[in-house]
Design an enzyme around this catalytic site. Structure first.
Site, PDB file in Angstrom:
ATOM      1  N   TYR A  53       0.826  -1.216   0.000  1.00  0.00           N
ATOM      2  CA  TYR A  53       0.000   0.000   0.000  1.00  0.00           C
ATOM      3  C   TYR A  53       0.862   1.270   0.000  1.00  0.00           C
ATOM      4  O   TYR A  53       0.467   2.297  -0.548  1.00  0.00           O
ATOM      5  CB  TYR A  53      -0.995  -0.020   1.170  1.00  0.00           C
ATOM      6  CG  TYR A  53      -2.139  -0.974   0.874  1.00  0.00           C
ATOM      7  CD1 TYR A  53      -2.125  -2.289   1.339  1.00  0.00           C
ATOM      8  CD2 TYR A  53      -3.188  -0.593   0.053  1.00  0.00           C
ATOM      9  CE1 TYR A  53      -3.133  -3.182   1.016  1.00  0.00           C
ATOM     10  CE2 TYR A  53      -4.206  -1.477  -0.277  1.00  0.00           C
ATOM     11  CZ  TYR A  53      -4.171  -2.774   0.199  1.00  0.00           C
ATOM     12  OH  TYR A  53      -5.172  -3.654  -0.145  1.00  0.00           O
ATOM     13  N   HIS A 106     -14.664   1.284  -1.045  1.00  0.00           N
ATOM     14  CA  HIS A 106     -13.528   0.414  -0.688  1.00  0.00           C
ATOM     15  C   HIS A 106     -12.491   1.145   0.142  1.00  0.00           C
ATOM     16  O   HIS A 106     -11.348   0.693   0.253  1.00  0.00           O
ATOM     17  CB  HIS A 106     -12.882  -0.156  -1.963  1.00  0.00           C
ATOM     18  CG  HIS A 106     -13.739  -1.197  -2.612  1.00  0.00           C
ATOM     19  ND1 HIS A 106     -13.500  -1.669  -3.880  1.00  0.00           N
ATOM     20  CD2 HIS A 106     -14.864  -1.845  -2.179  1.00  0.00           C
ATOM     21  CE1 HIS A 106     -14.419  -2.568  -4.189  1.00  0.00           C
ATOM     22  NE2 HIS A 106     -15.250  -2.686  -3.185  1.00  0.00           N
ATOM     23  N   GLY A 172     -15.427   1.972 -16.181  1.00  0.00           N
ATOM     24  CA  GLY A 172     -14.115   1.356 -15.942  1.00  0.00           C
ATOM     25  C   GLY A 172     -14.087   0.305 -14.868  1.00  0.00           C
ATOM     26  O   GLY A 172     -13.138   0.268 -14.079  1.00  0.00           O
TER      27      GLY A 172
HETATM   28  N1  APR Z   1     -10.898   3.262 -20.067  1.00  0.00           N
HETATM   29  C1  APR Z   1     -12.027   2.608 -19.678  1.00  0.00           C
HETATM   30  N2  APR Z   1     -12.019   1.369 -19.121  1.00  0.00           N
HETATM   31  C2  APR Z   1     -10.817   0.782 -18.944  1.00  0.00           C
HETATM   32  C3  APR Z   1      -9.597   1.402 -19.313  1.00  0.00           C
HETATM   33  C4  APR Z   1      -9.672   2.696 -19.894  1.00  0.00           C
HETATM   34  N3  APR Z   1      -8.581   3.360 -20.287  1.00  0.00           N
HETATM   35  N4  APR Z   1      -8.577   0.547 -19.017  1.00  0.00           N
HETATM   36  C5  APR Z   1      -9.146  -0.549 -18.466  1.00  0.00           C
HETATM   37  N5  APR Z   1     -10.490  -0.419 -18.443  1.00  0.00           N
HETATM   38  C6  APR Z   1     -11.481  -1.351 -17.918  1.00  0.00           C
HETATM   39  C7  APR Z   1     -11.149  -2.801 -18.160  1.00  0.00           C
HETATM   40  O1  APR Z   1     -11.689  -3.217 -19.404  1.00  0.00           O
HETATM   41  C8  APR Z   1     -11.890  -3.486 -16.991  1.00  0.00           C
HETATM   42  O2  APR Z   1     -13.246  -3.742 -17.347  1.00  0.00           O
HETATM   43  O3  APR Z   1     -11.487  -1.197 -16.525  1.00  0.00           O
HETATM   44  C9  APR Z   1     -11.858  -2.427 -15.900  1.00  0.00           C
HETATM   45  C10 APR Z   1     -10.849  -2.743 -14.802  1.00  0.00           C
HETATM   46  O4  APR Z   1     -11.309  -3.891 -14.126  1.00  0.00           O
HETATM   47  P1  APR Z   1     -10.564  -4.354 -12.787  1.00  0.00           P
HETATM   48  O5  APR Z   1      -9.096  -4.324 -13.001  1.00  0.00           O
HETATM   49  O6  APR Z   1     -11.224  -5.611 -12.337  1.00  0.00           O
HETATM   50  O7  APR Z   1     -10.891  -3.167 -11.745  1.00  0.00           O
HETATM   51  P2  APR Z   1     -12.220  -2.957 -10.909  1.00  0.00           P
HETATM   52  O8  APR Z   1     -13.425  -3.379 -11.684  1.00  0.00           O
HETATM   53  O9  APR Z   1     -12.188  -1.552 -10.400  1.00  0.00           O
HETATM   54  O10 APR Z   1     -12.015  -3.960  -9.658  1.00  0.00           O
HETATM   55  C11 APR Z   1     -13.015  -3.923  -8.661  1.00  0.00           C
HETATM   56  O11 APR Z   1     -11.694  -5.404  -7.316  1.00  0.00           O
HETATM   57  O12 APR Z   1      -9.669  -6.055  -6.466  1.00  0.00           O
HETATM   58  C12 APR Z   1     -10.817  -5.375  -6.187  1.00  0.00           C
HETATM   59  O13 APR Z   1     -10.912  -3.660  -4.600  1.00  0.00           O
HETATM   60  C13 APR Z   1     -10.499  -3.926  -5.905  1.00  0.00           C
HETATM   61  O14 APR Z   1     -11.913  -2.034  -6.291  1.00  0.00           O
HETATM   62  C14 APR Z   1     -11.328  -3.167  -6.919  1.00  0.00           C
HETATM   63  C15 APR Z   1     -12.386  -4.178  -7.326  1.00  0.00           C
END
Ligand code: APR
Length: 230
Positions: A53, A106, A172
């Protein structure tokens, strides 16, 4: 005035240089989430968790909002209290962009939590197992972020907001982590118009009435201009 609830995930911050979790090269391809994002992992190796972190906090401290964050700040400025951002992100970029109406389901990288007495305070850039809680003195200090197996923050308020939303947008997020992954389906069931703005289809795409595919820095400003009718 229409109420707009916006869920954001790591994808909105990708173009600010912050890694996502599940994309290629994402955080969960570099670290085992069991080691750095669970209470058990923290109990097992708090030094590793603080290092993880501390690195993310330093990276987030340097990051700047991108056009997607700035567009949401414009939307909030134009519509005021009718816009609520519910973010899964802990990077603080919505506030850096000027948003004030933000729920951090979160938690936040720049907040510390005492696992002993529950006291919360602004986290130093570097936290360690040597830190003592300023309220009770216990050396049980952890990042104030929600780990897997823990209850996300503000869920009662979020449920109420989803029930009253006229528009629900998810930006996203891969739609793989609950309860956030169900928000589109919940808002739609309550009658909201739902739109997903993402680089590509997500695991929750079928819950949305509309999808805008592309990088957030492009599709979010365009969507905000449409909502504002400019
Ligand atoms: N513009 C738009 N979308 C994007 C971009 C971009 N430039 N780059 C990546 N993405 C999309 C990807 O296609 C994917 O669908 O963002 C998403 C990222 O997904 P994850 O990495 O799973 O992130 P997230 O959905 O925020 O994860 C949710 O999981 O690990 C836990 O606590 C953590 O808050 C997080 C939660």
């Amino acid at each position: 005035m229409e109420k707009i609830v916006i869920l954001t995930g790591a994808g909105i911050s990708a173009e600010s240089g912050l890694g996502t979790f599940r994309d290629e090269g994402g955080l969960w391809t570099q670290y085992a989430l069991e080691d750095v994002a669970t209470p058990e992992g923290f109990a097992r190796d708090p030094v590793l968790v603080h290092e993880f972190y501390n690195a993310r906090r330093a990276h987030a401290a340097e990051a700047v909002p991108n056009p997607a964050h700035l567009a949401l700040a414009r939307l909030e400025e134009a519509l005021g209290g009718e816009v609520l951002i519910v973010t899964q992100n802990v990077d603080g970029l919505h506030e850096k962009a000027g948003c004030r109406n933000v729920l951090h389901m979160h938690g936040q990288l720049d907040r510390a939590l005492c696992a002993g007495c529950g006291h919360r305070w602004e986290a130093p850039l570097e936290m360690s197992v040597e830190d003592a809680c300023p309220a009770c003195g216990a050396r049980a200090v952890r990042p104030d972020v929600v780990w897997f197996g823990e209850m996300p923050y503000h869920m009662d308020r979020i449920d109420r907001e989803l029930a009253e939303a006229d528009i629900f947008a998810a930006i996203g997020t891969s739609g793989q982590v609950y309860p956030a992954a169900a928000f589109g389906q919940m808002a739609g069931a309550y009658g909201a118009r739902t739109v997903e703005l993402n680089l590509e289809r997500s695991a929750a795409s079928e819950d949305f009435g509309e999808m805008r595919h592309g990088p957030a820095s492009k599709v979010v400003p365009a969507w905000v201009e449409e909502v504002l009718g400019v």
